[in-house]
Design a protein around this motif. Structure first.
Motif, mmCIF file in Angstrom:
data_model
loop_
_atom_site.group_PDB
_atom_site.id
_atom_site.type_symbol
_atom_site.label_atom_id
_atom_site.label_comp_id
_atom_site.label_asym_id
_atom_site.label_seq_id
_atom_site.Cartn_x
_atom_site.Cartn_y
_atom_site.Cartn_z
ATOM 1 N N PHE A 1 -11.673 61.928 116.520
ATOM 2 C CA PHE A 1 -11.407 60.638 117.141
ATOM 3 C C PHE A 1 -10.577 60.832 118.402
ATOM 4 O O PHE A 1 -9.683 61.685 118.437
ATOM 5 C CB PHE A 1 -10.660 59.708 116.179
ATOM 6 C CG PHE A 1 -11.380 59.468 114.888
ATOM 7 C CD1 PHE A 1 -12.254 58.399 114.762
ATOM 8 C CD2 PHE A 1 -11.204 60.314 113.799
ATOM 9 C CE1 PHE A 1 -12.931 58.164 113.577
ATOM 10 C CE2 PHE A 1 -11.873 60.090 112.608
ATOM 11 C CZ PHE A 1 -12.744 59.012 112.496
ATOM 12 N N GLY A 2 -10.871 60.058 119.426
ATOM 13 C CA GLY A 2 -10.043 60.059 120.611
ATOM 14 C C GLY A 2 -8.887 59.089 120.429
ATOM 15 O O GLY A 2 -9.062 57.990 119.895
ATOM 16 N N TYR A 3 -7.702 59.490 120.860
ATOM 17 C CA TYR A 3 -6.530 58.624 120.685
ATOM 18 C C TYR A 3 -6.656 57.341 121.491
ATOM 19 O O TYR A 3 -7.109 57.335 122.644
ATOM 20 C CB TYR A 3 -5.253 59.353 121.105
ATOM 21 C CG TYR A 3 -4.057 58.430 121.081
ATOM 22 C CD1 TYR A 3 -3.401 58.166 119.886
ATOM 23 C CD2 TYR A 3 -3.623 57.786 122.234
ATOM 24 C CE1 TYR A 3 -2.323 57.282 119.840
ATOM 25 C CE2 TYR A 3 -2.552 56.901 122.202
ATOM 26 C CZ TYR A 3 -1.908 56.649 121.006
ATOM 27 O OH TYR A 3 -0.850 55.766 120.964
ATOM 28 N N SER A 4 -6.249 56.253 120.875
ATOM 29 C CA SER A 4 -6.058 54.985 121.580
ATOM 30 C C SER A 4 -4.874 54.289 120.936
ATOM 31 O O SER A 4 -4.600 54.473 119.741
ATOM 32 C CB SER A 4 -7.309 54.098 121.492
ATOM 33 O OG SER A 4 -7.605 53.767 120.141
ATOM 34 N N ASP A 5 -4.152 53.513 121.710
ATOM 35 C CA ASP A 5 -2.970 52.827 121.189
ATOM 36 C C ASP A 5 -3.345 51.886 120.053
ATOM 37 O O ASP A 5 -4.327 51.141 120.145
ATOM 38 C CB ASP A 5 -2.291 52.018 122.292
ATOM 39 C CG ASP A 5 -1.495 52.895 123.243
ATOM 40 O OD1 ASP A 5 -1.149 54.025 122.855
ATOM 41 O OD2 ASP A 5 -1.225 52.446 124.375
ATOM 42 N N GLU A 6 -2.564 51.908 119.010
ATOM 43 C CA GLU A 6 -2.712 50.972 117.908
ATOM 44 C C GLU A 6 -1.454 50.124 117.880
ATOM 45 O O GLU A 6 -0.340 50.647 117.679
ATOM 46 C CB GLU A 6 -2.895 51.729 116.588
ATOM 47 C CG GLU A 6 -3.304 50.868 115.417
ATOM 48 C CD GLU A 6 -4.680 50.243 115.591
ATOM 49 O OE1 GLU A 6 -4.872 49.117 115.085
ATOM 50 O OE2 GLU A 6 -5.556 50.855 116.234
ATOM 51 N N GLU A 7 -1.617 48.816 118.108
ATOM 52 C CA GLU A 7 -0.444 47.953 118.233
ATOM 53 C C GLU A 7 0.451 48.028 117.006
ATOM 54 O O GLU A 7 -0.012 48.143 115.871
ATOM 55 C CB GLU A 7 -0.889 46.510 118.460
ATOM 56 C CG GLU A 7 -1.786 45.955 117.380
ATOM 57 C CD GLU A 7 -2.362 44.607 117.766
ATOM 58 O OE1 GLU A 7 -1.566 43.663 117.909
ATOM 59 O OE2 GLU A 7 -3.586 44.510 117.916
ATOM 60 N N GLY A 8 1.739 47.991 117.282
ATOM 61 C CA GLY A 8 2.709 48.014 116.198
ATOM 62 C C GLY A 8 3.087 49.406 115.730
ATOM 63 O O GLY A 8 3.902 49.547 114.818
ATOM 64 N N THR A 9 2.519 50.441 116.359
ATOM 65 C CA THR A 9 2.846 51.802 115.952
ATOM 66 C C THR A 9 3.829 52.431 116.920
ATOM 67 O O THR A 9 3.950 52.018 118.083
ATOM 68 C CB THR A 9 1.587 52.690 115.882
ATOM 69 O OG1 THR A 9 1.019 52.792 117.196
ATOM 70 C CG2 THR A 9 0.567 52.107 114.929
ATOM 71 N N GLU A 10 4.517 53.447 116.457
ATOM 72 C CA GLU A 10 5.475 54.155 117.308
ATOM 73 C C GLU A 10 4.782 54.808 118.497
ATOM 74 O O GLU A 10 5.283 54.780 119.625
ATOM 75 C CB GLU A 10 6.210 55.214 116.480
ATOM 76 C CG GLU A 10 7.225 56.011 117.272
ATOM 77 C CD GLU A 10 7.866 57.114 116.451
ATOM 78 O OE1 GLU A 10 8.649 57.888 117.033
ATOM 79 O OE2 GLU A 10 7.567 57.209 115.244
ATOM 80 N N ALA A 11 3.609 55.412 118.249
ATOM 81 C CA ALA A 11 2.911 56.131 119.317
ATOM 82 C C ALA A 11 2.530 55.213 120.476
ATOM 83 O O ALA A 11 2.430 55.659 121.620
ATOM 84 C CB ALA A 11 1.670 56.823 118.758
#
Length: 490
Positions: A370-380
């Protein structure tokens, strides 16, 4: 007599959602609803959504819109969203998607029949305001253990949830209604997750980790065996944590042999294992217990130490390879699969090279990338050192190509092996397909049998691998195994 209300359940996402749908189906059928397969034949279409990543959320929205299109053209009168996305967004989803006549959270599951009837009658059930379900447990796991406050919610351990709040998948239903005739079924070991991976939002809407009692897992497995199930797959957000809130972190090691002894069950498979929590005793049980598949669904995610630390995870390439060597020293034919995220914030070219080093040495049977994408509510999502989207896409394409090549090579290594194949489909034109012990449903490859004489769905057949088709195997049933199958079918 009045015509029975009809309902169709459309399930997206993982095996945990499939179990939730069958539990909802059991509740609805027990309350007089008639279950139908096609949403076009249903008064109410219930879409069990997935809220894991953007692609899954889009699929869920598309399914809701597709069901909505049925209204006014046939029987369908209402469309209702349940599941992870419905729980995660609640009122926000209801406002953004007026096509959904209802958005129900996990706490509505116990009253699912009443909720659907209200919606079907034109009433409004207000969607909930999302909340962090990790904060619903008022005391720590240690305090729960000391209080010995067990049992109040059927099928779970400590009974310390606030009044009116269900575990993240709803309390274990008194009934479960199978929605297909597959010889394989998933069984939940637990709900929720206590890990805090920086890229994952699941704990916030699935809640803290709550184990089911071993007796309930066993009873559900016995019931499934009576329904013709031959293989059970144990699922949760993290099976290696099973039993920790019941006071025994090694509970899985003692439960697996008991499950394998259930009459009618031919294979027990464990999914969702955390590498950092693997222990020698669990490896021993998974590699040596009759009828327990030597199958390791290990969530590596990456192998470069810096990336793993940013993910709030542990390990590195050499430690992961050492774990795989230990597993294969005990069970040379063991199956191993994993998922990986590329393009994580701060991932360097050398980090990517380190991941390639691991993949080339790991000999994995199945790889998800999987390619990274922002997931709302996460630290990353708050990290500043994000990679450009085109860089992430390029790395995703590169590692995906490598993964496809490597799993094909791993399949070729199995030519000449003898595999135990559970037959899952028999078709005169398409042939006979099944899966070996190293192949889980949906996520991994399958086995094409060169002969289907005397075989039927649910049979376990011994076969020799004679070829490959990418990740899939081609195998020839052994004469003695076919004879046993024919005798068992009489």
């Amino acid at each position: 007599m009045p015509e029975r209300r009809t309902v169709a359940l459309v399930t997206l996402g993982c095996a945990r959602n499939e179990v939730d749908s069958e539990e909802l189906a059991g509740r609805l059928e027990a309350d007089g609803w008639q279950l139908v397969e096609d949403a076009a034949d249903a008064d109410v279409a219930v879409v069990n959504t997935c809220g894991f990543v953007e692609a899954a959320k889009k699929d869920s929205v598309d399914a809701l819109l597709e069901a909505n299109d049925l209204k006014g053209h046939g029987r369908t009168q209402a469309v209702v969203a349940v599941g992870c996305m419905a729980e995660r967004y609640g009122k926000e989803l209801a406002e953004a998607l007026p096509e959904a006549d209802g958005v129900l959270g996990f706490d509505d599951y116990t009253n699912i029949s009443d909720r659907l009837q209200t919606i079907l009658s034109g009433g409004i059930h207000a969607a909930h305001t999302p909340r962090d379900r990790r904060k619903l447990l008022p005391i720590s796991p240690a305090e729960r253990q000391e209080s010995a406050a067990f049992v109040a919610l059927p099928g779970h351990g400590p009974a310390d949830l606030p009044e009116g709040v269900a575990p993240a998948s709803g309390p274990r239903a008194p009934l479960r209604r199978r929605l297909d005739g597959s010889p394989v079924a998933s069984v939940k070991l637990a709900s929720g997750c206590d890990r805090r991976c920086s890229f994952c939002a699941i704990p916030s809407f699935r809640g803290s980790f709550i184990s089911r009692r071993p007796s309930d897992v066993l009873n559900e497995t016995r019931w499934l065996a009576e329904q013709g199930v031959k293989e059970i797959m144990l699922v949760s957000e993290n099976n290696t944590s099973y039993g920790k809130d019941l006071g025994d972190i090694r509970l899985l090691e003692s439960l697996l042999p008991e499950l394998a002894e259930v009459d009618g069950i031919e294979r027990v498979r464990v999914s969702y294992l955390q590498p950092a929590e693997m222990r020698p005793g669990l490896v021993d049980v998974l590699t040596s217990t009759p009828k327990v598949a030597p199958y390791f669904d290990l969530s590596f995610q990456h192998s470069a130490p810096g990336v793993l630390r940013a993910m709030r995870r542990f390990g590195d390439t050499d430690r992961f390879l050492e774990l795989l060597d230990t597993i294969r020293s005990k069970a040379p034919q063991a199956g191993v699969r994993s998922n990986f995220i590329v393009g994580f914030p701060g991932e360097s070219e050398s980090d990517l090279a380190e991941l390639e080093r691991f993949l080339n040495g790991a000999r994995l049977d199945a790889i998800g990338v999987f390619g990274y994408s922002d997931e709302e509510g996460t630290e990353a999502a708050t990290y500043e050192n994000k990679l450009d989207e085109d860089v992430v896409a390029e790395r995703l394409a590169h590692i995906s190509r490598l993964a496809e090549e490597l799993v094909s090579q791993r399949a070729e290594e199995r030519v000449g092996e003898t595999v135990q194949v559970l037959v899952e489909s028999v078709d005169e034109e398409e042939g006979v397909y099944g899966r070996g012990a190293h192949q889980a449903p949906e996520t991994d490859g399958q086995v094409l049998l060169t002969s289907g004489a005397g075989l039927s769905v649910g049979r376990m057949v011994e076969a020799k691998v004679v070829g490959t088709e990418g990740v899939d195997l081609v195998a020839e049933p052994l004469a003695g195994s076919l004879a046993c199958s024919e005798e068992a079918g009489r």
